[in-house]
Design a protein around this motif. Structure first.
Motif, PDB file in Angstrom:
ATOM      1  N   THR A  72       0.825  -1.203   0.000  1.00 46.05           N
ATOM      2  CA  THR A  72       0.000   0.000   0.000  1.00 46.05           C
ATOM      3  C   THR A  72       0.862   1.256   0.000  1.00 46.05           C
ATOM      4  N   ALA A  73       1.930   1.240   0.801  1.00 48.26           N
ATOM      5  CA  ALA A  73       2.844   2.392   0.818  1.00 48.26           C
ATOM      6  C   ALA A  73       3.489   2.599  -0.546  1.00 48.26           C
ATOM      7  N   ALA A  74       3.845   1.483  -1.208  1.00 48.42           N
ATOM      8  CA  ALA A  74       4.441   1.602  -2.535  1.00 48.42           C
ATOM      9  C   ALA A  74       3.449   2.172  -3.543  1.00 48.42           C
ATOM     10  N   VAL A  75       2.186   1.729  -3.461  1.00 47.16           N
ATOM     11  CA  VAL A  75       1.162   2.244  -4.376  1.00 47.16           C
ATOM     12  C   VAL A  75       0.959   3.739  -4.166  1.00 47.16           C
ATOM     13  N   LEU A  76       0.870   4.165  -2.894  1.00 52.96           N
ATOM     14  CA  LEU A  76       0.693   5.593  -2.620  1.00 52.96           C
ATOM     15  C   LEU A  76       1.909   6.407  -3.063  1.00 52.96           C
ATOM     16  N   LEU A  77       3.106   5.894  -2.813  1.00 56.71           N
ATOM     17  CA  LEU A  77       4.315   6.623  -3.193  1.00 56.71           C
ATOM     18  C   LEU A  77       4.397   6.816  -4.707  1.00 56.71           C
ATOM     19  N   PHE A  78       4.221   5.731  -5.440  1.00 52.98           N
ATOM     20  CA  PHE A  78       4.333   5.827  -6.890  1.00 52.98           C
ATOM     21  C   PHE A  78       3.167   6.597  -7.501  1.00 52.98           C
ATOM     22  N   THR A  79       1.998   6.533  -6.863  1.00 52.28           N
ATOM     23  CA  THR A  79       0.865   7.335  -7.352  1.00 52.28           C
ATOM     24  C   THR A  79       1.155   8.819  -7.188  1.00 52.28           C
ATOM     25  N   GLY A  80       1.714   9.207  -6.010  1.00 54.36           N
ATOM     26  CA  GLY A  80       2.058  10.602  -5.789  1.00 54.36           C
ATOM     27  C   GLY A  80       3.131  11.093  -6.754  1.00 54.36           C
ATOM     28  N   LEU A  81       4.157  10.274  -6.962  1.00 55.12           N
ATOM     29  CA  LEU A  81       5.212  10.668  -7.890  1.00 55.12           C
ATOM     30  C   LEU A  81       4.682  10.785  -9.321  1.00 55.12           C
ATOM     31  N   TYR A  82       3.813   9.863  -9.711  1.00 52.90           N
ATOM     32  CA  TYR A  82       3.279   9.887 -11.073  1.00 52.90           C
ATOM     33  C   TYR A  82       2.419  11.120 -11.300  1.00 52.90           C
ATOM     34  N   LEU A  83       1.609  11.478 -10.284  1.00 54.35           N
ATOM     35  CA  LEU A  83       0.756  12.660 -10.426  1.00 54.35           C
ATOM     36  C   LEU A  83       1.545  13.959 -10.283  1.00 54.35           C
ATOM     37  N   ALA A  84       2.661  13.893  -9.566  1.00 51.84           N
ATOM     38  CA  ALA A  84       3.448  15.118  -9.354  1.00 51.84           C
ATOM     39  C   ALA A  84       4.161  15.575 -10.615  1.00 51.84           C
ATOM     40  N   LEU A  85       4.494  14.627 -11.490  1.00 59.27           N
ATOM     41  CA  LEU A  85       5.177  14.994 -12.723  1.00 59.27           C
ATOM     42  C   LEU A  85       4.185  15.556 -13.738  1.00 59.27           C
ATOM     43  N   PRO A  86       4.633  16.340 -14.682  1.00 53.38           N
ATOM     44  CA  PRO A  86       3.729  16.874 -15.705  1.00 53.38           C
ATOM     45  C   PRO A  86       3.069  15.757 -16.503  1.00 53.38           C
ATOM     46  N   PRO A  87       1.854  15.981 -17.003  1.00 50.61           N
ATOM     47  CA  PRO A  87       1.137  14.928 -17.745  1.00 50.61           C
ATOM     48  C   PRO A  87       1.904  14.431 -18.959  1.00 50.61           C
ATOM     49  N   ARG A  88       2.553  15.331 -19.696  1.00 48.50           N
ATOM     50  CA  ARG A  88       3.293  14.946 -20.904  1.00 48.50           C
ATOM     51  C   ARG A  88       4.705  15.541 -20.858  1.00 48.50           C
ATOM     52  N   PRO A  89       5.521  15.002 -19.989  1.00 46.31           N
ATOM     53  CA  PRO A  89       6.882  15.570 -19.890  1.00 46.31           C
ATOM     54  C   PRO A  89       7.740  15.143 -21.078  1.00 46.31           C
ATOM     55  N   THR A  90       8.754  15.866 -21.313  1.00 42.27           N
ATOM     56  CA  THR A  90       9.686  15.567 -22.387  1.00 42.27           C
ATOM     57  C   THR A  90      11.069  15.303 -21.824  1.00 42.27           C
ATOM     58  N   GLY A  91      11.883  14.669 -22.636  1.00 46.97           N
ATOM     59  CA  GLY A  91      13.243  14.405 -22.203  1.00 46.97           C
ATOM     60  C   GLY A  91      13.306  13.352 -21.126  1.00 46.97           C
ATOM     61  N   TRP A  92      14.240  13.566 -20.217  1.00 51.62           N
ATOM     62  CA  TRP A  92      14.440  12.581 -19.161  1.00 51.62           C
ATOM     63  C   TRP A  92      13.262  12.494 -18.197  1.00 51.62           C
ATOM     64  N   LEU A  93      12.487  13.606 -18.055  1.00 50.44           N
ATOM     65  CA  LEU A  93      11.305  13.534 -17.190  1.00 50.44           C
ATOM     66  C   LEU A  93      10.280  12.535 -17.734  1.00 50.44           C
ATOM     67  N   GLY A  94      10.169  12.455 -19.056  1.00 50.63           N
ATOM     68  CA  GLY A  94       9.261  11.467 -19.638  1.00 50.63           C
ATOM     69  C   GLY A  94       9.682  10.050 -19.310  1.00 50.63           C
ATOM     70  N   ASP A  95      11.002   9.798 -19.365  1.00 48.69           N
ATOM     71  CA  ASP A  95      11.483   8.455 -19.019  1.00 48.69           C
ATOM     72  C   ASP A  95      11.241   8.149 -17.544  1.00 48.69           C
ATOM     73  N   VAL A  96      11.436   9.160 -16.684  1.00 50.12           N
ATOM     74  CA  VAL A  96      11.191   8.947 -15.248  1.00 50.12           C
ATOM     75  C   VAL A  96       9.723   8.641 -14.989  1.00 50.12           C
ATOM     76  N   ARG A  97       8.836   9.407 -15.639  1.00 56.12           N
ATOM     77  CA  ARG A  97       7.403   9.177 -15.456  1.00 56.12           C
ATOM     78  C   ARG A  97       6.995   7.793 -15.977  1.00 56.12           C
TER      79      ARG A  97
END
Length: 336
Positions: A48-73
């Protein structure tokens, strides 16, 4: 600013969820739900902690990032899919363990435990496999070059489901047959039945099978479709009283009136006879013997079985001790 707020909100939800579940488990520690909430919190805390952590990180990044941010997302999305599958599988394991823990630990319950293990564990394993296949398919579909392969993997989960559905046709047929047996008034719990020459009493009528305890305490388990497709004898459909029948082969010289008198004495002296009816008749004749049949009523199936055994034993003893010449004999004629 937006990313910081989302991460703070995710962290707050995680902390509140952890504190809330811990207090809830402590509150019901002596209650009726302690056997499920404790193991569920312990097993699902990390997923559950992993789901919440990755959900927060996924929502924190821009919807359509470019460059390395896209790979991170993209990587965070893959980890989110994996963590959700991890959480579901852990929940399935908890459900299995909780179910086993609720079964009685006594030795007499071993059969129930084996039956539950046989039924529940394959379902949990199959569900875990399906969840894993779906997660792998979702992960693969996130890569455009191999998206078609991911779709085929997801399709394989559907194929597995279709195969299970085809293999479940028999189970579904038995379930519908069980409904038909339950509402057709042809079979009830406690009925005395004869199935393929085996006499017994119905102990359980389920949707998928019927359990019959035979006269020697063996358990005969038949699919419910058997009772809708094949004939069987129900000796107590309308009443519990059962008429027992005994057939004996005797010589042609036997005096039926003498045997009828002895049968009356045996029947009337037996506490198993329900004082309603009895009869002795010649029902068949062969070249070497005649067949006499004794019918006597008893209160229920077990009493009828014991009464039949007593009458058979008493008549054979009477003929052997008093009229041995009435026993079946093979005759031949010798001419010098």
């Amino acid at each position: 600013m937006r990313a910081a707020l989302i991460m703070l909100a995710t962290l707050a939800v995680a902390v509140l969820l952890d504190i809330g579940t811990r207090r809830l488990v402590r509150r019901v520690d002596h209650g009726r739900y302690r056997w499920v909430l404790g193991p569920l919190r312990k097993a699902c805390r990390r997923p559950t902690a992993a789901v919440l952590l990755f959900t927060g990180l996924y929502l924190a990044l821009p919807p359509r990032p470019t460059g390395w941010l896209g790979d991170v997302r993209h990587v965070i999305g893959l980890l989110l899919i994996g963590s959700v599958a991890w959480l579901v599988i852990k929940a399935l394991y908890v459900a299995e363990g909780v179910t086993f823990s609720r079964l009685p630990p006594e030795v007499v319950a071993d059969r129930r435990i084996r039956r539950a293990r046989t039924q529940i564990r394959p379902v949990r394993r199959f569900t875990a496999v399906v969840v894993t296949i779906v997660a792998i398919g979702l992960i693969v579909t996130t890569f455009p070059p191999i998206r078609a392969f991911g779709i085929s993997v997801l399709g394989s989960a559907g194929v597995v489901g279709a195969l299970i559905g085809l293999s479940a046709r028999t189970a579904l047929g038995n379930a519908f047959a069980g409904i038909q047996v339950a509402f057709s008034d042809g079979l009830h719990v406690g009925d005395v039945v004869v199935i393929e020459g085996e006499w017994g009493r119905v102990e359980e009528v389920k949707l998928t099978n019927v359990v019959v305890r035979l006269w020697d305490d063996r358990m005969l388990i038949l699919p419910t479709m058997y009772f809708t497709e094949r004939p069987f004898q129900n000796w107590s459909r309308h009443e519990a009283r059962v008429v027992g029948k005994v057939q004996i082969h005797v010589d042609h010289t036997a005096d039926l009136e003498d045997l009828r008198t002895e049968t009356r004495r045996l029947v009337e002296s037996s506490p198993l006879w329900d004082r309603s009816q009895w009869v002795l008749q010649m029902v068949d004749a062969t070249a070497s013997s005649v067949v006499i049949e004794v019918q006597a009523a008893a209160a229920d199936g077990p009493s009828a079985w014991d009464l039949r055994c007593d009458l058979r034993e008493g008549l054979i003893r009477y003929i052997r001790d008093n009229h041995p010449q009435w026993l079946p004999r093979t005759r031949s004629e010798y001419k010098p």
